[in-house]
Write a protein that holds these residues in place. Structure first.
Motif, PDB file in Angstrom:
ATOM      1  N   GLU A 333      -8.173  -2.515 -10.014  1.00  0.00           N
ATOM      2  CA  GLU A 333      -7.432  -1.267 -10.254  1.00  0.00           C
ATOM      3  C   GLU A 333      -8.327  -0.192 -10.842  1.00  0.00           C
ATOM      4  O   GLU A 333      -8.000   0.892 -10.294  1.00  0.00           O
ATOM      5  N   TYR A 336     -10.920   1.200  -8.850  1.00  0.00           N
ATOM      6  CA  TYR A 336     -10.474   2.014  -7.848  1.00  0.00           C
ATOM      7  C   TYR A 336     -10.809   3.646  -7.910  1.00  0.00           C
ATOM      8  O   TYR A 336     -11.374   4.131  -6.803  1.00  0.00           O
ATOM      9  N   LEU A 351      -9.404   2.318   3.659  1.00  0.00           N
ATOM     10  CA  LEU A 351      -8.071   1.972   3.715  1.00  0.00           C
ATOM     11  C   LEU A 351      -7.793   1.024   2.681  1.00  0.00           C
ATOM     12  O   LEU A 351      -8.618   0.200   2.276  1.00  0.00           O
ATOM     13  N   TYR A 352      -6.719   1.476   1.949  1.00  0.00           N
ATOM     14  CA  TYR A 352      -6.168   0.740   0.749  1.00  0.00           C
ATOM     15  C   TYR A 352      -4.913  -0.288   1.128  1.00  0.00           C
ATOM     16  O   TYR A 352      -3.889   0.288   1.686  1.00  0.00           O
ATOM     17  N   GLU A 354      -2.466  -3.186  -0.511  1.00  0.00           N
ATOM     18  CA  GLU A 354      -2.384  -3.931  -1.465  1.00  0.00           C
ATOM     19  C   GLU A 354      -1.811  -5.252  -1.150  1.00  0.00           C
ATOM     20  O   GLU A 354      -1.061  -5.327  -0.264  1.00  0.00           O
ATOM     21  N   ILE A 359       2.590 -13.191   0.213  1.00  0.00           N
ATOM     22  CA  ILE A 359       3.067 -12.156   1.492  1.00  0.00           C
ATOM     23  C   ILE A 359       3.832 -12.917   2.795  1.00  0.00           C
ATOM     24  O   ILE A 359       3.027 -13.833   3.063  1.00  0.00           O
ATOM     25  N   ASP A 360       4.944 -12.750   2.945  1.00  0.00           N
ATOM     26  CA  ASP A 360       5.511 -13.444   4.110  1.00  0.00           C
ATOM     27  C   ASP A 360       5.468 -12.676   5.326  1.00  0.00           C
ATOM     28  O   ASP A 360       5.657 -12.918   6.391  1.00  0.00           O
ATOM     29  N   SER A 361       5.655 -11.324   4.926  1.00  0.00           N
ATOM     30  CA  SER A 361       6.079 -10.413   5.842  1.00  0.00           C
ATOM     31  C   SER A 361       4.741  -9.329   6.233  1.00  0.00           C
ATOM     32  O   SER A 361       4.344  -8.836   4.956  1.00  0.00           O
ATOM     33  N   GLU A 363       4.403  -6.801   8.325  1.00  0.00           N
ATOM     34  CA  GLU A 363       4.771  -5.584   9.431  1.00  0.00           C
ATOM     35  C   GLU A 363       4.213  -4.397   8.776  1.00  0.00           C
ATOM     36  O   GLU A 363       3.624  -3.280   9.442  1.00  0.00           O
ATOM     37  N   GLN A 364       4.296  -4.386   7.505  1.00  0.00           N
ATOM     38  CA  GLN A 364       3.833  -2.779   6.691  1.00  0.00           C
ATOM     39  C   GLN A 364       2.163  -2.848   6.565  1.00  0.00           C
ATOM     40  O   GLN A 364       1.879  -2.025   7.063  1.00  0.00           O
ATOM     41  N   ARG A 366       0.513  -4.379   8.964  1.00  0.00           N
ATOM     42  CA  ARG A 366       0.136  -4.248  10.332  1.00  0.00           C
ATOM     43  C   ARG A 366       0.063  -2.610  10.603  1.00  0.00           C
ATOM     44  O   ARG A 366      -0.976  -2.157  11.294  1.00  0.00           O
ATOM     45  N   THR A 367       1.329  -1.711  10.125  1.00  0.00           N
ATOM     46  CA  THR A 367       1.259  -0.611  10.642  1.00  0.00           C
ATOM     47  C   THR A 367       0.052   0.188   9.834  1.00  0.00           C
ATOM     48  O   THR A 367      -0.546   1.185  10.208  1.00  0.00           O
ATOM     49  N   ARG A 368      -0.520  -0.125   8.670  1.00  0.00           N
ATOM     50  CA  ARG A 368      -1.262   0.367   7.836  1.00  0.00           C
ATOM     51  C   ARG A 368      -2.655   0.226   8.577  1.00  0.00           C
ATOM     52  O   ARG A 368      -3.537   1.186   8.742  1.00  0.00           O
ATOM     53  N   ALA A 371      -2.600   2.021  11.996  1.00  0.00           N
ATOM     54  CA  ALA A 371      -2.750   3.497  11.738  1.00  0.00           C
ATOM     55  C   ALA A 371      -4.096   3.965  11.351  1.00  0.00           C
ATOM     56  O   ALA A 371      -4.768   4.829  11.907  1.00  0.00           O
ATOM     57  N   PHE A 372      -4.830   3.010  10.736  1.00  0.00           N
ATOM     58  CA  PHE A 372      -5.970   3.018  10.175  1.00  0.00           C
ATOM     59  C   PHE A 372      -7.024   3.309  11.369  1.00  0.00           C
ATOM     60  O   PHE A 372      -7.924   4.195  11.702  1.00  0.00           O
TER      61      PHE A 372
END
Lengths: 376, 261
Positions: A333, A336, A351-352, A354, A359-361, A363-364, A366-368, A371-372
């Motif tokens: 950190e 960075y 692309l950052y 975290e 992690i289990d989900s 989706e977020q 995936r969106t990042r 989008a990248f």
């Protein structure tokens, strides 16, 4: 020689089932195993003492027992390692070697002694002033101390000659990894993000003498093929490690290939060769640590990491850098903002992400990633 | 006709664009992914535009529910769609702050209106519309009344907890000690603004700053964000439908690009 694609599949499978792979490696070599916590463990010494060094890079598990000692703001690799230790998963290990390169590692070192007394710990502490004469002398003494601790564990003396042989074998392994890494640049379809990572990761669970020959065969097999035409996005990965694996599959879905890395679990371990000098093996090992560049866990006043990544992007035709920021990893950190500015100034997008190992989900994330990819 | 669909966590939005790239109709239904909200929004938009599903030449779906929605020709992320939507509605905008029901995003655009960087909040309700929903419930008002309430404040109550659950307890304590609902409402807006401003600083803020998403309907929230950023913030017209409008722009562009090939 086996077909290189079969070897790739073999190593991917080996990395997907670490416990099974370690068991087989122990059976095949007749060696007992020593666990290596993350970051620059002097595996050569462990190998010279006739132990099988195996990587301990956490993993996905329910974190319950470790919370007796560790707070929720500690990185999940350390928490998972302690959890596995307390659960007894690591009872097959004859011991572990751990360094103290971050605040969490320092504390886990103490916690381990109390929480996992059945698996003895051998700490190794590197010099902060690792390039100074005093730093080199200190590290030589520290490596010898680790040998002595392993000798006591094994109950036999280990000669300098044994360590020299192990060092030479590890130098050959590191050279093989550098060649493999450089070769993968031309084969981003065969060596997609997931496959590349797992082939590299398999080395943590196998005898390096065996593993390096498989890597050499894969590299030779790849080189015999024409370079692959890839219309996707080439990126460089940086951070501690590029996991969870599901994230790498999202890269693949979005036609993004990792063509080089600055990851603690990958190239930082083998990108620095030993010096070609006539000194003792202890000196060679200490100098190899002194020569490390761009690693946030090692003191470096002129912070070369950003510059190194920019150079790598140019050399490997990568369009961007992907930051795998392990949650609560302070050294990563803190680095960075420094390399972010350098990347921005050089016009290298990044692309950052975290991440943590629990992690289990996705989706977020995936969106990042999507989008990248849509930016290019 | 070109169709854009944005299926969010708490609402569904639809936009229709004609072949002159003119916006023809939009619809917003406050039911999100996993509900029949998207079908209601589609019905409303088709009715407004006087068309049927068969008149749609190309469609793009975006938002949290984009992956599971199978009736569109293409799916792209809400980040790209918000960028396209804002570039269409407010040419020259360089920074977008989208605060939706579940997450907050900051998008940086270049001079051509293309996305060049973005940031998203982590899996946490702080700094999102959900935080304001919880605050409205504690204050006993509707989400739509929060802005008017905050504008009656004479001071800002500090809400120090970054966690929505802890913030709820903190606000209850503040009310119990005699703080007025208006001052607490202003405190909630400032709290969200500070959180979002931190993300803006990571991405980099350049004027013009445009706010999208349902929270942009809250005028006091827009003003608080402007104060935190020390930069004017403009609420996008049709702010809830910006993602859907961007999706319709993407549908138009994709269709035209493919026709040229």
């Amino acid at each position: 020689m086996s077909d290189y694609k079969e070897l790739i599949a073999e190593l991917v499978a080996a990395a997907e089932t670490p416990a099974k792979t370690i068991k087989k490696s122990m059976e095949d070599t007749g060696k007992k195993a020593i666990g290596c916590f993350p970051l620059h463990i002097p595996e050569e010494i462990i190998y010279a003492c006739n132990y099988l060094p195996v990587g301990m890079w956490g993993g996905k598990t329910d974190l319950k027992l470790c919370d007796t000692y560790m707070q929720s703001f500690c990185c999940t690799i350390m928490r998972a390692n302690l959890e596995y230790g307390m659960k007894g998963t690591y009872n097959f290990l004859s011991g572990i070697v751990m360094n103290a390169m971050c605040d969490t590692l320092k504390c886990v070192c103490e916690d381990w002694k109390i929480a996992v007394p059945q698996v003895p710990i051998i700490p190794v502490v590197y010099a902060q002033q690792r390039k100074s004469e005093e730093g080199i002398e200190y590290m030589k003494a520290e490596f010898k101390r680790v040998r002595h601790a392993l000798e006591k564990l094994e109950g036999r003396m280990v000669m300098d000659r044994d360590v020299e042989n192990a060092y030479e074998m590890y130098e050959d392994y590191r050279a093989a990894m550098r060649d493999f890494d450089a070769t993968c640049v031309n084969y981003p379809i065969t060596m997609d993000a997931y496959t590349r990572h797992l082939v590299i990761k398999a080395g943590f669970f196998m005898d390096k003498a065996v593993y390096k020959e498989k890597i050499k065969a894969i590299t030779a097999g790849l080189k015999a093929q024409a370079p692959e035409k890839f219309d996707g996005i080439r990126v460089i990965a940086t951070g501690l490690l590029s996991e969870p694996n599901e994230v790498l599959n999202i890269f693949k879905e979005n036609n993004i290939a990792i063509v080089g890395d600055d990851l603690a679990q990958e190239s930082r371990l083998w990108r620095t060769p030993g010096r070609d000098i006539k000194g003792s093996v202890w000196e060679k090992m200490a100098l190899r640590m002194a020569d490390q560049r761009g690693d946030c866990f090692l003191y470096e006043p002129d912070k070369q990491r950003g510059e190194m990544m920019i150079e790598m992007c140019k050399a490997r035709s990568a369009k961007a850098v992907v930051v795998f920021m392990m949650k609560f990893c302070d050294p990563e950190e803190f680095d960075y903002p420094i390399y972010k500015k350098e990347l921005d100034d050089a016009g290298v997008p990044h692309l950052y992400l975290e991440v943590d190992q629990m992690i289990d989900s996705f989706e977020q994330i995936r969106t990042r990633i999507q989008a990248f990819a849509e930016q290019f | 006709m070109f169709l854009g669909i944005d299926i969010g966590s708490s609402s569904s939005k639809v936009a229709l664009m004609n072949d002159k790239k003119e916006l023809v109709a939009t619809a917003v239904v406050n039911k999100g992914t996993g509900t029949d909200g998207v079908h209601s929004a589609l019905e409303q938009a088709f009715l407004k535009a006087g068309i049927t599903k068969e008149d749609v030449q190309f469609s793009v779906v975006t938002g949290y529910g984009r992956v599971t929605y199978k009736d569109a020709d293409k799916q792209i992320t809400e980040l790209t769609c918000h960028a396209k939507g804002v570039a269409y509605l407010i040419p020259g905008a360089r920074t977008i702050v989208d605060i939706g029901g579940q997450d907050a995003k900051v998008i940086k655009l270049n001079e051509k209106g293309e996305m060049i960087n973005f940031g998203m909040n982590e899996k946490c309700a702080a700094g999102t519309g959900r935080f304001l929903e919880v605050m409205a419930r504690v204050l006993g008002c509707g989400l739509g009344d929060l802005s008017d309430l905050a504008q009656k404040s004479d001071k800002t109550v500090s809400i120090s907890s970054v966690c929505t659950v802890f913030a709820e307890s903190e606000v209850i304590s503040q009310l119990a000690t005699g703080e007025t609902p208006a001052n607490v409402a202003r405190g909630a807006h400032v709290s969200v603004s500070k959180r979002v401003a931190g993300m803006c600083n990571r991405v980099g803020v350049e004027p013009t700053v445009v706010m999208t998403g349902g929270v942009a309907l809250n005028a006091d929230m827009v003003r608080c964000l402007s104060n935190e950023l020390s930069s004017p913030v403009t609420a996008a017209p049709n702010c809830q439908a910006v993602g859907a409008i961007g999706a319709s722009v993407a549908a138009y562009e994709t269709f035209m690009a493919r026709r040229e090939q």
